[in-house]
Design a protein around this motif. Structure first.
Motif, PDB file in Angstrom:
ATOM      1  N   LYS A   9      28.896  -8.552  83.454  1.00  0.00           N
ATOM      2  CA  LYS A   9      28.295  -7.571  82.228  1.00  0.00           C
ATOM      3  C   LYS A   9      29.541  -6.484  81.855  1.00  0.00           C
ATOM      4  CE  LYS A   9      23.221  -7.389  83.224  1.00  0.00           C
ATOM      5  NZ  LYS A   9      22.176  -6.599  83.551  1.00  0.00           N
ATOM      6  N   LEU A  10      30.794  -6.637  82.619  1.00  0.00           N
ATOM      7  CA  LEU A  10      31.878  -5.614  82.150  1.00  0.00           C
ATOM      8  C   LEU A  10      33.045  -6.357  81.890  1.00  0.00           C
ATOM      9  CD1 LEU A  10      30.954  -2.930  85.394  1.00  0.00           C
ATOM     10  CD2 LEU A  10      30.379  -2.786  82.612  1.00  0.00           C
ATOM     11  N   VAL A  11      33.619  -5.642  80.794  1.00  0.00           N
ATOM     12  CA  VAL A  11      35.026  -6.315  80.638  1.00  0.00           C
ATOM     13  C   VAL A  11      35.969  -5.175  80.375  1.00  0.00           C
ATOM     14  CG1 VAL A  11      34.374  -6.503  78.114  1.00  0.00           C
ATOM     15  CG2 VAL A  11      36.077  -7.822  78.930  1.00  0.00           C
ATOM     16  N   ARG A  12      36.941  -5.157  80.847  1.00  0.00           N
ATOM     17  CA  ARG A  12      37.909  -3.988  80.747  1.00  0.00           C
ATOM     18  C   ARG A  12      39.057  -4.533  79.799  1.00  0.00           C
ATOM     19  NH1 ARG A  12      40.229  -1.199  85.854  1.00  0.00           N
ATOM     20  NH2 ARG A  12      38.371  -2.245  86.743  1.00  0.00           N
ATOM     21  N   LEU A  13      39.119  -3.888  78.809  1.00  0.00           N
ATOM     22  CA  LEU A  13      40.339  -4.117  77.529  1.00  0.00           C
ATOM     23  C   LEU A  13      41.126  -2.980  77.669  1.00  0.00           C
ATOM     24  CD1 LEU A  13      37.479  -4.932  74.763  1.00  0.00           C
ATOM     25  CD2 LEU A  13      38.779  -6.416  76.211  1.00  0.00           C
TER      26      LEU A  13
END
Length: 218
Positions: A9-13
């Protein structure tokens, strides 16, 4: 752009932003998607990076039916370019100048991480107290940074050490509130309401609490 999918559920950009204006911890950016037919969708996301970081870091939680979060989670790739506007906001900011307490729930920890990183660089970690709440540890964004640094992690669906699963109680926050000049609350609408109430019961003045709340609709 750098892309790291921390969980389902988490994406780091991490973006390289041309002519970027320095931000303060607690500010946010608007991320806009633009389709070939001209349709646009945009969403505000808190900044996770320290102001001195050469890249702008956002952590995006994939929400049910979220146009922007769903696309960024499923489709964003290294090298993609996106429209960004910011930094935005002045009320929910901490410059490292006053003793503060942060009480954040779920993905509301993102601006708190920026404050923590800022405090560490300035050598004023003693001015920042951090309490975070999540269902389970794997669901907590930046759990690797928060474990061992946060003054308290309250999990509501699993025990953590000797602490039984439960939201934070007022008597657990009394000592953390003492001497604090400002409190920052960040999380969902329901969490923000709970957090303000429990801080008040722990002795925090209502006029010293600053709130940033969000919902699925943005």
């Amino acid at each position: 752009m750098e892309v790291t999918r921390d969980s389902e559920k988490l994406v780091r950009l991490r973006f390289e932003v041309a002519d970027r204006v320095d931000h303060l911890p607690g500010q946010h950016y608007v991320l806009r998607l633009r389709a070939e037919d001209g349709y646009t969708a945009q969403r505000s996301y808190s900044i996770a990076s320290d102001p001195a970081d050469p890249l702008l870091e956002l952590m995006i939680e994939c929400l049910p039916d979220g146009e922007v979060s769903g696309f960024m989670h499923a489709e964003a790739r290294v090298g993609d370019e996106f429209e960004l506007r910011g930094p935005i906001g002045g009320w929910f900011t901490w410059a490292g100048d006053v003793p503060a307490l942060c009480l954040a729930g779920g993905s509301g920890v993102v601006p708190v991480v920026a404050m923590m990183r800022h405090a560490r660089r300035l050598g004023v970690e003693h001015l920042l107290r951090v309490v975070v709440v999540a269902r389970t540890l794997p669901e907590l964004p930046y759990d690797d940074e928060l474990v061992g640094r946060a003054d308290m992690i309250a999990l509501t669906r699993e025990n953590l050490g000797s602490r039984v699963a439960a939201p934070p109680y007022p008597d657990e926050l009394v000592d953390l509130v003492e001497g604090v000049q400002r409190a920052y609350v960040c999380g969902s609408v329901g969490f923000a309401s709970f957090a303000q109430r429990v801080l008040g019961e722990a002795g925090m003045r209502a006029d010293a609490i600053r709130v940033e709340q969000f919902g699925a609709s943005g």
